[in-house]
Design an enzyme around this catalytic site. Sequence first.
Site, PDB file in Angstrom:
ATOM      1  N   ASP A 125      24.432 -39.342 -24.964  1.00  0.00           N
ATOM      2  CA  ASP A 125      24.532 -39.987 -23.657  1.00  0.00           C
ATOM      3  C   ASP A 125      25.843 -40.757 -23.532  1.00  0.00           C
ATOM      4  O   ASP A 125      26.480 -40.753 -22.476  1.00  0.00           O
ATOM      5  CB  ASP A 125      23.367 -40.959 -23.453  1.00  0.00           C
ATOM      6  CG  ASP A 125      22.023 -40.261 -23.337  1.00  0.00           C
ATOM      7  OD1 ASP A 125      22.013 -39.044 -23.074  1.00  0.00           O
ATOM      8  OD2 ASP A 125      20.994 -40.939 -23.520  1.00  0.00           O
ATOM      9  N   LEU A 174      24.147 -28.129 -32.860  1.00  0.00           N
ATOM     10  CA  LEU A 174      22.927 -27.333 -32.890  1.00  0.00           C
ATOM     11  C   LEU A 174      22.664 -26.675 -31.550  1.00  0.00           C
ATOM     12  O   LEU A 174      22.290 -25.493 -31.479  1.00  0.00           O
ATOM     13  CB  LEU A 174      21.745 -28.210 -33.300  1.00  0.00           C
ATOM     14  CG  LEU A 174      20.384 -27.529 -33.363  1.00  0.00           C
ATOM     15  CD1 LEU A 174      20.393 -26.367 -34.356  1.00  0.00           C
ATOM     16  CD2 LEU A 174      19.288 -28.543 -33.739  1.00  0.00           C
ATOM     17  N   ASN A 219      25.898 -30.362 -28.337  1.00  0.00           N
ATOM     18  CA  ASN A 219      26.217 -30.701 -29.724  1.00  0.00           C
ATOM     19  C   ASN A 219      26.240 -29.433 -30.573  1.00  0.00           C
ATOM     20  O   ASN A 219      26.073 -28.316 -30.073  1.00  0.00           O
ATOM     21  CB  ASN A 219      25.248 -31.745 -30.279  1.00  0.00           C
ATOM     22  CG  ASN A 219      23.797 -31.272 -30.309  1.00  0.00           C
ATOM     23  OD1 ASN A 219      23.514 -30.085 -30.458  1.00  0.00           O
ATOM     24  ND2 ASN A 219      22.865 -32.204 -30.157  1.00  0.00           N
TER      25      ASN A 219
END
Length: 511
Positions: free
Chosen positions: A280, A212, A210
Site C-alpha cells: 500500500d 509472487l 510484487n
Amino acid sequence: MSNDLIQVLQNLGRPQVLVLGDLILDRYIWGDAERVSQEAPVILLQADRSETRLGGAANVAQLLRGLEAGVSLAGVTGDDLDGRELRSELEALDVNCDAVLVDDTRPTTVKERFIGRAQHRHPHQMLRVDREQRTALDAQRSETLLQTVLPLIEKHQVVLISDYAKGVCTPEIVQQIITHARQVGVPVIVDPRPGEDYSLYHGATAVTPNRLETTRATGINVQSSDDAFAAGRQLCEELDLKNAFVTLDSDGIAVVQANGDAELLPTRRREVYDITGAGDMVLATIGVAMADGVSLADTARLANIAGGLEVEQIGVVPITRDQMLGDLLTGPRKTYQKVCDLDELAQHVSARRQLKQKIVLTNGCFDLLHVGHVHYLQQAADEGDCLIVAVNSDASIRRLDKAPDRPLFPQQERATMLAALDAVDYVLVFDEETPHALLDRLRPDLLVKGGTYRRDEIVGWELVESYGGDVKPLSVIPGVSTTQIVERLRGQTILKRPAVSQAHAPERKAG
C-alpha cells in the site's frame, strides 16, 4: 543521486488522488506471550492493549494523507459498527468519503491480528482472524458506485485501484473507470489482487505487483532482475500498460516501460519487522510521484524508501515526507558521497533544517589527520545532529604562510580521510583564507574549533553570533598537534620549536 532525490522530494506537489478499492478495518491485540496453555498446545497471550487501524484501500488513503496528498475514497462498508468506525477514522484524516457506500447485505471487512511479545519484547504476529465477504457487488450497487465515482475522476490527478479481492473491484467497475480515466487523461495505477487473470486491468497506466503476484500472473518465475524485466514486458504487452512496477522486496523495484526499456532500482537492506502495508505504501508513493510528473526512476526510488521505512514498523504506520527526507539524509552513505561542493551542501543543510536538526561546523587544514583531530571531531558531532568539516584547499594553505612543503597531502586526500570518519556527515573544500563566505551561506547553528582557542579567537565567530548562532572552543589532547607531529617526522625536537600556543597561530589564521 541522493542529492537529486532530496530535491525531488522537497519539490513534490500535493496532488488530488482518487482511490477505489476494498476497505478494511485492522484490529491489533497486543500482549505478552507468556507460556504454553495447560488446556492445549498453544501459546497463551496475556493481552494488555488493543488498537484499530485502517487497511486495504482505506489504508492507501491514509498513507496518501501522510504524504500530504488530497484524497477522495470510493468503496463499500457494511451497515455495522465496524463500518461506522472506519468512516469516522477516515473523516478524521480529512479523506473525502462521499463515494464510500453502505451495503447492508455484507459485513465490513475486518482483520484482527494478535501480536505477542516474547519476554516482554520482540513483538511478532501470532494469529490473524478475518471477518469478510468476498462476493462481488450486485448489479444495483455496482451501478450506484460507478455513477458516484466516474464524475470524480477528472477532478483528480491520478486514480489508484487497490484490489484486495473483496468484491468491489469487479471487471465491470474497473474497466469503466479505466476507460473514462483514459478519455479525460488521468493515469490509473493498480495494485492487483493475487491471481492469474489480470485482464480486468487492461488499459491501465501501470500495475504494481510484487514478486509472487507477478509470477502467478505471467507464469514467469521471478527470481532475478531479468525475470522481472521479462514479466514486466509481458504485462505491458498483454494489458496495454504504459509501465509495470514489479516490486522485488529487498531487491528493490523493476521498472518496465511499454517500449521494452527496463531498469532495476535497488533498495538498501533494512530490519524487517512487519511487511503489512508495504505494498500500500509503495502504491501511494508511486501515485503521488506520477501525479506530479516525477520521472519513473525517481518514482521507484521514492517508493523504495517509503516501502523500506514501512517494513521497519510493526503494523501499518503512515510514512511522512519528513521521514523519507530524514532517511535520505541520514541513511548509510559511501565516503565519496560525503564530499560535496557548496551548492550541494547548502541544499542538504536546508533539508536538515526542515527536520529541525542542529548543524555544527568546524574548519581547518587537517594536513595530517591524527588522534587530536579524531577526538575533537567526535566532540563536535556530539554537539548536534549534523557535522560539517570545511577543509582549506591546497592553494589557501600555501597562501597562509605554511611551510614550503605544506600541505603534506593534497586536498582530495585530506577530504577523503575526514569523510571516512563516522562522526563526519559532510566535507567541503574551500579556497578562501577564512571561512566567512561559507559561514554566511550555510549559517550553522554552532561553530566549533579544537585547540587552545578562546571563543573570540575562532575565525568567523562574529559572523555566526550576528545571526544568532553559537561559537564554542572544544578540548585538545595536550602535546598532539599537526605541527608537532611533522617536526617529529622531520627528526627535529619539539624543544627547539616555538611553544604549543604559538605553533597553533598559523592554524588560527587558517580558520
